[in-house]
Write an enzyme that holds these catalytic residues in place. Structure first.
Site, short mmCIF file in Angstrom:
data_model
loop_
_atom_site.label_atom_id
_atom_site.label_comp_id
_atom_site.label_asym_id
_atom_site.label_seq_id
_atom_site.Cartn_x
_atom_site.Cartn_y
_atom_site.Cartn_z
N GLY A 1 48.51 51.21 35.89
CA GLY A 1 48.07 51.02 37.26
C GLY A 1 47.82 49.54 37.50
CB CYS A 2 45.32 47.84 39.60
SG CYS A 2 44.72 46.19 39.95
CG PHE A 3 48.28 43.32 36.72
CD1 PHE A 3 47.42 42.74 37.63
CD2 PHE A 3 49.63 43.01 36.82
CE1 PHE A 3 47.87 41.88 38.62
CE2 PHE A 3 50.10 42.16 37.80
CZ PHE A 3 49.21 41.58 38.70
#
Length: 177
Positions: free
Chosen positions: A11-13
């Site tokens: 997902g969002c890094f």
């Protein structure tokens, strides 16, 4: 001393750096893009889903101090491995989960760990959709994304709280602690 690389999409890094970076034997964690078809993608291109890339982190680690299996255990406990549409409030193919292996031993360990999660019943029979893919070119994200949790702590905390990630992690990965 021989360091190795591990690459994970979760997902969002922004949310994938801190859990790894704080471990002994982790040399470096970089946010970036991998698995797509465009050379030198930008955040805007990846965010719009036009490049086929995953947001990911690439970890340089000392396998003598922090073995790959420990990286896998930590990785799984950061994600919802049953969601093929993204992660938490981040939706789209760029936010899917994947383990990118750099050598055959990593592939085997990743596959074994995925099978163990499938057999555990933790997700009540929902399929584990996290892919296991060969590592490809990793493009580092723009500098403002690197160590975002340190550079923008309030924005990071707000985004993480709003995403539902922490509640999910507690419910599925730490409920029996």
């Amino acid at each position: 001393m021989k360091y190795e690389k591990a690459t994970f999409a979760g997902g969002c890094f922004w949310c994938m750096v801190q859990p790894f970076e704080e471990m002994p034997g982790i040399i470096n964690v970089r946010s970036g893009y991998t698995g797509g078809h465009a050379a030198h993608p930008s955040y805007e291109n990846v965010k719009n889903g036009h490049t086929g890339h995953f947001e990911a982190v690439q970890i340089t680690y000392d396998p003598q101090r922090f073995p790959y299996q420990q990286l896998l255990d930590l990785y799984w406990a950061q994600i919802d491995p049953t969601d093929d549409g993204g992660q938490f409030h981040d939706r789209g193919p760029q936010y899917r989960t994947a383990i990118f292996y750099h050598q055959e031993d990593q592939r085997c360990q990743a596959q074994t760990s995925k099978e163990a999660i499938e057999k555990s019943g933790k997700f009540k029979g929902a399929p584990i959709v996290t892919e296991i893919l060969p590592a490809t070119t990793f493009y580092e994200a723009e500098e403002w994304h690197q160590k975002f949790y340190k550079k923008q702590p309030e924005a990071y905390k707000e985004d993480r709280a709003a995403s539902g990630r922490d509640a999910f992690i507690h419910k599925y990965w730490h409920a029996d602690e």
